[in-house]
Design an enzyme around this catalytic site. Sequence first.
Site, PDB file in Angstrom:
ATOM      1  N   ASP A 216       4.837  -8.756 -19.342  1.00 42.35           N
ATOM      2  CA  ASP A 216       5.035  -7.310 -19.334  1.00 42.35           C
ATOM      3  C   ASP A 216       5.536  -6.908 -20.716  1.00 42.35           C
ATOM      4  OD1 ASP A 216       5.912  -4.651 -19.078  1.00 42.35           O
ATOM      5  OD2 ASP A 216       6.266  -4.925 -16.931  1.00 42.35           O
TER       6      ASP A 216
ATOM      7  N   GLU B 237     -10.996   4.953  -2.506  1.00 43.20           N
ATOM      8  CA  GLU B 237     -10.307   4.779  -1.221  1.00 43.20           C
ATOM      9  C   GLU B 237     -10.604   5.956  -0.301  1.00 43.20           C
ATOM     10  OE1 GLU B 237      -6.147   4.082  -2.036  1.00 43.20           O
ATOM     11  OE2 GLU B 237      -6.570   2.172  -2.982  1.00 43.20           O
TER      12      GLU B 237
ATOM     13  N   HIS C 246      -4.414   0.056   1.686  1.00 43.35           N
ATOM     14  CA  HIS C 246      -3.353   0.684   0.861  1.00 43.35           C
ATOM     15  C   HIS C 246      -2.088   0.922   1.701  1.00 43.35           C
ATOM     16  CE1 HIS C 246      -2.601   3.296  -2.951  1.00 43.35           C
ATOM     17  NE2 HIS C 246      -1.456   2.811  -2.478  1.00 43.35           N
TER      18      HIS C 246
HETATM   19  C1  MLT Z   1       2.978   4.520  -4.352  1.00 44.28           C
HETATM   20  O1  MLT Z   1       2.399   5.060  -5.282  1.00 44.28           O
HETATM   21  O2  MLT Z   1       4.177   4.692  -4.150  1.00 44.28           O
HETATM   22  C2  MLT Z   1       2.257   3.653  -3.384  1.00 44.28           C
HETATM   23  O3  MLT Z   1       1.006   3.271  -3.835  1.00 44.28           O
HETATM   24  C3  MLT Z   1       2.232   4.229  -2.023  1.00 44.28           C
HETATM   25  C4  MLT Z   1       1.182   5.230  -1.763  1.00 44.28           C
HETATM   26  O4  MLT Z   1       0.603   5.842  -2.639  1.00 44.28           O
HETATM   27  O5  MLT Z   1       0.916   5.436  -0.594  1.00 44.28           O
END
Ligand code: MLT
Length: 309
Positions: A173, A263, A281
């Site tokens: 990172d 998605e 997700h």
């Molecule tokens: C986030 O961005 O906190 C996660 O990917 C959760 C979401 O988007 O549902």
Amino acid sequence: MAPKVLLSDKIESVCPEILGQAGIEAVEKSGLTPEALVAEIGQYDGLVVRSATTVTKEVLVAGKKGSLKIVGRAGAGLDNIDVQAAKELGIKVVNTPGQNANAVAELTIALAIVLARKLWVAFSSIKEGRWEKKGLVGSELSGKVLGLVGFGYVGKLVAKKAQGLDLEVWAYDPFVSAAELKESGALAKSLEEIWTGSDYISLHLPKTPETANIVNYEVLFKMKKGSYLINCARGGLVDEKALHQALVSGHLGGAALDVFAAEPPGDNPLLALPNFVATPHVGASSLEAQLNVAAEVAKLLVAFLSPKA
Ligand code: MLT
């Protein structure tokens, strides 16, 4: 007049409760069409979203014509908010990084175990009436190298949990100091070392123009033969066509994605592969994480709209 905040996605009730306690009127209206959101956003001082609402430039411009001053995302990613437009219009954007990190880290570890022990085959075969004991010899995580690309809130928690499972954790990172990496027990490695030397690679970075398709054909085919890829971070970090080739050729042992470039993924050919597992997700979908992000985003809006509350 009391500030007014629109909650345009379903959110845990702790969010309107905290806003209400600070004298902020919270209006819950999920499922608004983009046109309806544009039509009414100007009445609000703040807007809170989760993932369903897309906060476009049009929404922000309409908000700015009225009293919109702040947009809060109950979650880590800001992909559904036009952050640049908000900046140009002087509308503050806040999010809740870290508040759902443990849920995402736990899912990452779960998927590593699923891949190592071929659990998706075990789950489905026994339910379909087959006793496939022989074909289900997996491998152990203990002693393997887990390469983490990205070492923010989620990456750090994955490292901690993975060390408890005796994985050797490598991390890359560019925004984290060598001292911080060392303190966490992870070994600082170059990206090249992670790609070529890991038994498992897990992505924990945002999607930006620089990181889009960071796992491309070249990277996938330089990964160790039989190694595994996990992505619970953001869709679009992995070139899905190239991943399909790497899985079909047997170069990768398997892959697990919680996030996709599109998605829901529709008829994405990856879904048909026997060495590919997926979840829709759900990294942050734990009760605890949803309570945390809802409370945190409310506190951020209170601090901005009613700083003396
Ligand atoms: C986030 O961005 O906190 C996660 O990917 C959760 C979401 O988007 O549902």
